[in-house]
Design an enzyme around this catalytic site. Structure first.
Site, PDB file in Angstrom:
ATOM      1  N   SER A  60       0.224  -2.632   3.223  1.00  0.00           N
ATOM      2  CA  SER A  60       0.329  -1.974   4.523  1.00  0.00           C
ATOM      3  C   SER A  60       1.756  -2.076   5.057  1.00  0.00           C
ATOM      4  O   SER A  60       2.497  -3.018   4.750  1.00  0.00           O
ATOM      5  CB  SER A  60      -0.664  -2.583   5.516  1.00  0.00           C
ATOM      6  OG  SER A  60      -0.351  -3.932   5.794  1.00  0.00           O
ATOM      7  N   LYS A  63      -6.115   5.532  -9.818  1.00  0.00           N
ATOM      8  CA  LYS A  63      -6.862   6.765 -10.052  1.00  0.00           C
ATOM      9  C   LYS A  63      -8.299   6.380 -10.344  1.00  0.00           C
ATOM     10  O   LYS A  63      -8.562   5.620 -11.287  1.00  0.00           O
ATOM     11  CB  LYS A  63      -6.274   7.582 -11.222  1.00  0.00           C
ATOM     12  CG  LYS A  63      -5.086   8.423 -10.823  1.00  0.00           C
ATOM     13  CD  LYS A  63      -5.491   9.439  -9.774  1.00  0.00           C
ATOM     14  CE  LYS A  63      -4.293  10.054  -9.079  1.00  0.00           C
ATOM     15  NZ  LYS A  63      -4.699  10.763  -7.844  1.00  0.00           N
ATOM     16  N   GLU A  95      -1.775   0.801  -2.701  1.00  0.00           N
ATOM     17  CA  GLU A  95      -1.150   1.114  -3.994  1.00  0.00           C
ATOM     18  C   GLU A  95       0.328   0.736  -4.056  1.00  0.00           C
ATOM     19  O   GLU A  95       1.108   1.065  -3.147  1.00  0.00           O
ATOM     20  CB  GLU A  95      -1.303   2.605  -4.306  1.00  0.00           C
ATOM     21  CG  GLU A  95      -0.774   2.998  -5.676  1.00  0.00           C
ATOM     22  CD  GLU A  95      -1.136   4.419  -6.067  1.00  0.00           C
ATOM     23  OE1 GLU A  95      -0.701   4.859  -7.144  1.00  0.00           O
ATOM     24  OE2 GLU A  95      -1.855   5.095  -5.298  1.00  0.00           O
TER      25      GLU A  95
END
Length: 399
Positions: A186, A218, A202
């Site tokens: 974050s 993914k 990610e």
């Protein structure tokens, strides 16, 4: 570099208090990275000026915080294409929860920064969201499926966005969101140009010495379902492997030959509201490779473009209804010791100075994609953010 131990405190509380003190003192506000950053649980610039166009330096002498917006239709996004700034001092929280003040100029820690580790400050906020139209997004997915059948691409990430209005403190909106959802990467940035509140799970790039890693995501499943379904999904597994190959290709452009390896493949990780399939690619860089050369080889992130990347980006510009802006770009920090840490700016809210907000959402499309399921995946990804409630609904307001 001067480092001073300060003590423990929750990172969202520290950010709220720093926001209070910088406003009280008339200083530029804080920037905050909470989760897994530079080997720490949080990295915060207590006060930093972030300006439009201040991009990632190759050899920073101080700590640089900023973002790189998605490069396609960059001038049409809700916020500037890039923004950033540098500071000589940061707070960082080690894995035990202890905060440290570090200054490259040996500047002592100000008393108001020390106070931020022991004080509690709460401010009201609210966000009212409107969902995107389903029909244009489904039509874009159908166009993508036609392109896959024609052999133009094998996979592409199709995006849309929620729109909203933020009333009250954006810093406290982010702090409350980070407190509740606890995403891995974050980030909060602010300036005269607006603000960015990213709840990303990610990692785009982490660089330490000569080693660089990227961990593309993914494969997505709602958190209330059995995560083993991801590994049983031929579509999700195939999509993840396609993007791993694209990351290997991107890193291979600047890596020492023979050093690109997949250190984690198809691992299931939790994220706010969902399960994800995550893989990690690692490479060794030559000593002469600069941050700019690394970004040129890998940006925009593979997981939010498609394969092949160049053709996918060309088609996405025509398929998507809105420019992405900061969404699907990268946010993070560059340290004076050469370390670099950037997220993929997904689950990211862009807030303009007038309070208008945009939350991008999307998903990867392969030949096995079902448009209705892909639309639902967008809703699932957004749910944890649009479902946030102001802290005032849970505790009292005192400033």
């Amino acid at each position: 570099m001067r480092s001073v131990e300060l003590g423990p405190a929750p990172a969202p509380d520290v950010l709220r208090a720093l926001d209070f003190h910088t406003r009280r003192l008339g200083l530029p506000g804080p920037a905050a990275l909470i989760g897994d950053w530079l080997g720490a649980d949080a990295v915060i610039a207590p006060s930093i000026t972030l300006t439009e166009g201040n991009t990632l330096p190759d050899h920073p002498q101080q700590f640089w915080f900023g973002y790189l917006g998605f490069p396609d239709r960059a001038d049409d996004g809700p916020l500037p294409a890039t923004a950033g700034g540098s500071t000589d001092a940061i707070l960082h929280q080690d894995r035990s929860g202890t905060w440290w003040w570090s200054s490259v100029t040996d500047r002592p820690c100000p008393e108001w920064v020390r106070a931020a580790l022991v004080e509690q400050h709460r401010s009201d906020w609210s966000v009212h969201w409107s969902p995107p139209d389903r029909a244009p997004h489904v039509a874009a997915i159908e166009d993508c499926l036609d392109a896959i059948r024609a052999g133009e691409v094998y996979q592409a990430c199709i995006c849309t966005r929620f729109t909203g209005q933020v009333d009250g403190s954006v810093a406290h909106f982010f702090a409350d969101g980070a407190d509740v959802t606890r995403p891995r990467k974050s980030a909060f940035l602010q300036g005269d140009w607006g603000a960015v509140a990213s709840f990303s799970p990610e990692t785009f790039l982490t660089r330490h010495a000569s080693v660089v890693r990227s961990s593309p995501i993914k494969g997505t499943l709602p958190i209330d379902l059995d995560p083993r379904q991801l590994l049983d999904s031929a579509k999700d597994v195939a999509e993840n492997i396609m993007i791993v190959d694209l990351v290997r290709n991107d890193l291979g452009r600047v890596a020492v030959p023979g050093t690109v390896t997949v250190t984690e493949l198809l691992k299931v990780h939790p994220a706010p509201g969902v399960w994800h399939l995550v893989s990690t690619v690692q490479a060794t860089l030559g000593q002469a490779v600069t941050h700019s050369e690394l970004i040129d080889a890998t940006f925009p992130p593979a997981s939010v473009t498609g394969t092949p990347k160049i053709r996918a980006r060309e088609l996405l510009t025509g398929w998507e209804q809105f420019p992405r802006g900061v969404y699907c770009g990268a946010i993070g920090v560059a340290a004076p010791d050469g370390d670099l840490d950037l997220n993929v700016a997904i689950r990211t809210v862009q807030v303009s100075p007038d309070g208008s907000a945009h939350l991008g959402v999307g998903g990867g499309i392969t030949i096995d994609s079902d448009p209705a399921s892909e639309w639902q995946e967008c809703l699932d990804k957004a749910a944890a953010i649009i479902g946030l409630h102001r802290h005032a609904d849970r505790v009292g307001i005192d400033d």
